[in-house]
Design a protein around this motif. Structure first.
Motif, short mmCIF file in Angstrom:
data_model
loop_
_atom_site.label_atom_id
_atom_site.label_comp_id
_atom_site.label_asym_id
_atom_site.label_seq_id
_atom_site.Cartn_x
_atom_site.Cartn_y
_atom_site.Cartn_z
N ASN A 1 0.90 -1.21 -0.04
CA ASN A 1 0.11 0.15 -0.04
C ASN A 1 0.96 1.27 0.08
O ASN A 1 1.79 1.36 -0.48
N ASN A 2 0.55 2.22 0.75
CA ASN A 2 1.08 3.70 0.48
C ASN A 2 2.44 3.47 1.23
O ASN A 2 3.24 4.32 0.77
N HIS A 3 2.65 2.65 2.24
CA HIS A 3 4.03 2.34 2.74
C HIS A 3 5.08 2.24 1.68
O HIS A 3 6.17 2.56 1.62
N ARG A 4 4.53 1.17 0.67
CA ARG A 4 5.49 0.62 -0.35
C ARG A 4 5.58 1.59 -1.50
O ARG A 4 6.62 2.04 -1.80
N TYR A 5 4.55 2.69 -1.64
CA TYR A 5 4.69 3.73 -2.57
C TYR A 5 5.69 4.54 -2.08
O TYR A 5 6.41 5.23 -2.73
N LEU A 6 5.63 4.85 -0.84
CA LEU A 6 6.64 6.08 -0.18
C LEU A 6 8.13 5.29 -0.12
O LEU A 6 9.00 6.14 -0.72
N ARG A 7 8.29 3.91 0.04
CA ARG A 7 9.59 3.25 -0.37
C ARG A 7 10.13 3.47 -1.33
O ARG A 7 11.18 3.73 -1.44
N ASN B 1 13.22 5.34 -3.26
CA ASN B 1 14.20 5.00 -4.12
C ASN B 1 14.43 5.51 -5.52
O ASN B 1 15.47 5.81 -5.90
N ILE B 2 13.15 5.96 -6.14
CA ILE B 2 13.45 6.91 -7.45
C ILE B 2 14.32 8.11 -7.05
O ILE B 2 14.94 8.48 -7.86
N MET B 3 14.06 8.59 -5.77
CA MET B 3 14.59 10.09 -5.65
C MET B 3 16.26 9.88 -5.62
O MET B 3 16.91 10.56 -6.00
N TRP B 4 16.45 8.87 -4.59
CA TRP B 4 18.08 8.59 -4.40
C TRP B 4 18.45 7.96 -5.86
O TRP B 4 19.75 8.25 -6.22
N GLY B 5 17.81 7.31 -6.46
CA GLY B 5 18.25 6.65 -7.61
C GLY B 5 18.57 7.88 -8.79
O GLY B 5 19.76 7.82 -9.58
N ALA B 6 17.71 8.63 -8.92
CA ALA B 6 17.77 9.93 -9.69
C ALA B 6 19.10 10.74 -9.39
O ALA B 6 19.99 10.98 -10.07
N LEU B 7 19.41 10.71 -8.20
CA LEU B 7 20.38 11.84 -7.50
C LEU B 7 21.68 11.08 -7.64
O LEU B 7 22.82 11.60 -7.92
N ALA B 8 21.75 9.59 -7.19
CA ALA B 8 23.03 8.97 -7.28
C ALA B 8 23.59 8.14 -8.36
O ALA B 8 24.38 7.54 -8.54
N GLY B 9 22.44 8.30 -9.28
CA GLY B 9 22.75 7.51 -10.71
C GLY B 9 22.69 6.17 -10.52
O GLY B 9 23.28 5.19 -11.16
N ASP B 10 21.65 5.74 -9.56
CA ASP B 10 21.60 4.56 -9.46
C ASP B 10 20.42 3.96 -10.17
O ASP B 10 19.07 4.25 -9.58
N ASN B 11 20.59 3.35 -11.20
CA ASN B 11 19.54 2.98 -12.20
C ASN B 11 18.73 1.79 -11.46
O ASN B 11 17.23 1.80 -11.96
N THR B 12 19.09 0.65 -10.70
CA THR B 12 18.14 -0.03 -10.21
C THR B 12 17.27 0.40 -9.15
O THR B 12 15.94 0.25 -9.24
N ARG B 13 17.66 1.35 -8.39
CA ARG B 13 16.78 2.19 -7.45
C ARG B 13 15.82 3.10 -8.22
O ARG B 13 14.50 3.00 -7.80
N TYR B 14 16.23 3.72 -9.32
CA TYR B 14 15.22 4.49 -9.91
C TYR B 14 14.16 3.78 -10.50
O TYR B 14 13.01 4.09 -10.79
N ARG B 15 14.69 2.57 -11.32
CA ARG B 15 13.73 1.79 -11.87
C ARG B 15 12.58 1.01 -10.87
O ARG B 15 11.28 0.88 -11.22
N LYS B 16 12.78 0.80 -9.60
CA LYS B 16 11.94 0.40 -8.82
C LYS B 16 10.64 1.66 -8.49
O LYS B 16 9.71 1.15 -8.44
N GLY B 17 11.11 2.88 -8.59
CA GLY B 17 9.99 3.72 -8.59
C GLY B 17 9.11 3.83 -9.77
O GLY B 17 7.97 3.65 -9.55
N ILE B 18 9.69 3.55 -10.79
CA ILE B 18 8.96 3.44 -12.17
C ILE B 18 7.85 2.30 -12.12
O ILE B 18 6.87 2.11 -12.39
N GLU B 19 8.44 1.02 -11.51
CA GLU B 19 7.83 -0.05 -11.40
C GLU B 19 6.68 0.04 -10.37
O GLU B 19 5.58 -0.60 -10.61
#
Length: 198
Positions: free
Chosen positions: A86-92, A96-114
């Motif tokens: 639920n919303n807890h996972r959306y926040l998680r 992930n996407i925030m940090w993925g975008a800032l740190a250049g971590d594509n795996t974390r970034y893609r978690k947000g999109i998924e």
């Protein structure tokens, strides 16, 4: 090393402490993104803060919940507690996407999109989110909160050139969820059949 020594509030659940850390990071990461560009921040400090935030993001990217599992919940695997769907996972995955975008971590970034894709699959045809709107008198509050995380994710992605507003599942988009929320605020009877579950 702030926030590296956190004690779970209940022996068999890490939900509250992990949630609090996610809320903190969701505010901290965008602010750090602004500060870290300042020439006054030296490379050593920048690397130290990046490493610290990375550790905190790692700590939040875990399943949460106690031993009791509610296997009756729609759109949530039977082996996970509801707050991993639920919303807890959306926040998680917003973190992930925030940090993925800032740190250049594509795996974390893609978690947000998924996670946006998962939310579209969870969504009812009218735009309501089942795990949020089944929350009794707070059904619309939770719909709004969950949608806020999904839109934040979409806005982070938009700055990277990815249009999550265009994603669709069986005709459902983020716009569908926004329309439901606006209509249900104007006429709460719309959410009542779902909210009555609790």
């Amino acid at each position: 090393d702030a926030m590296t020594t956190l004690v779970d509030d209940v022996a068999n659940s890490n939900t509250s402490v992990t949630y609090g850390l996610k809320r903190t990071l969701a505010a901290l990461i965008p602010n750090w993104a602004l500060v870290r560009k300042d020439p006054a921040v030296n490379a050593g400090d920048r690397a130290a803060v990046d490493a610290w935030i990375g550790k905190m993001v790692d700590r939040t990217d875990v399943n949460t919940g106690g031993r009791n599992r509610d296997t009756r919940v729609l759109n949530c695997p039977a082996n996970q507690s509801t707050n991993n769907c639920n919303n807890h996972r959306y926040l998680r995955d917003t973190v992930n996407i925030m940090w993925g975008a800032l740190a250049g971590d594509n795996t974390r970034y893609r978690k947000g999109i998924e996670r946006v894709r998962v939310a579209l699959r969870q969504m009812r045809p009218d735009g309501s989110l089942p795990l949020e709107t089944a929350r009794g008198s707070r059904a619309l509050w939770y719909q709004n909160y969950a949608l806020g995380m999904l839109i934040t994710t979409a806005e982070v992605a938009a700055r990277q050139g990815d249009d999550l507003y265009a994603l669709s599942y069986e005709g459902r988009t983020l716009h569908t969820a926004v329309a439901f929320l606006i209509e249900a605020i104007a006429d709460p009877r719309i959410v009542l059949p779902y909210a009555k579950a609790n």
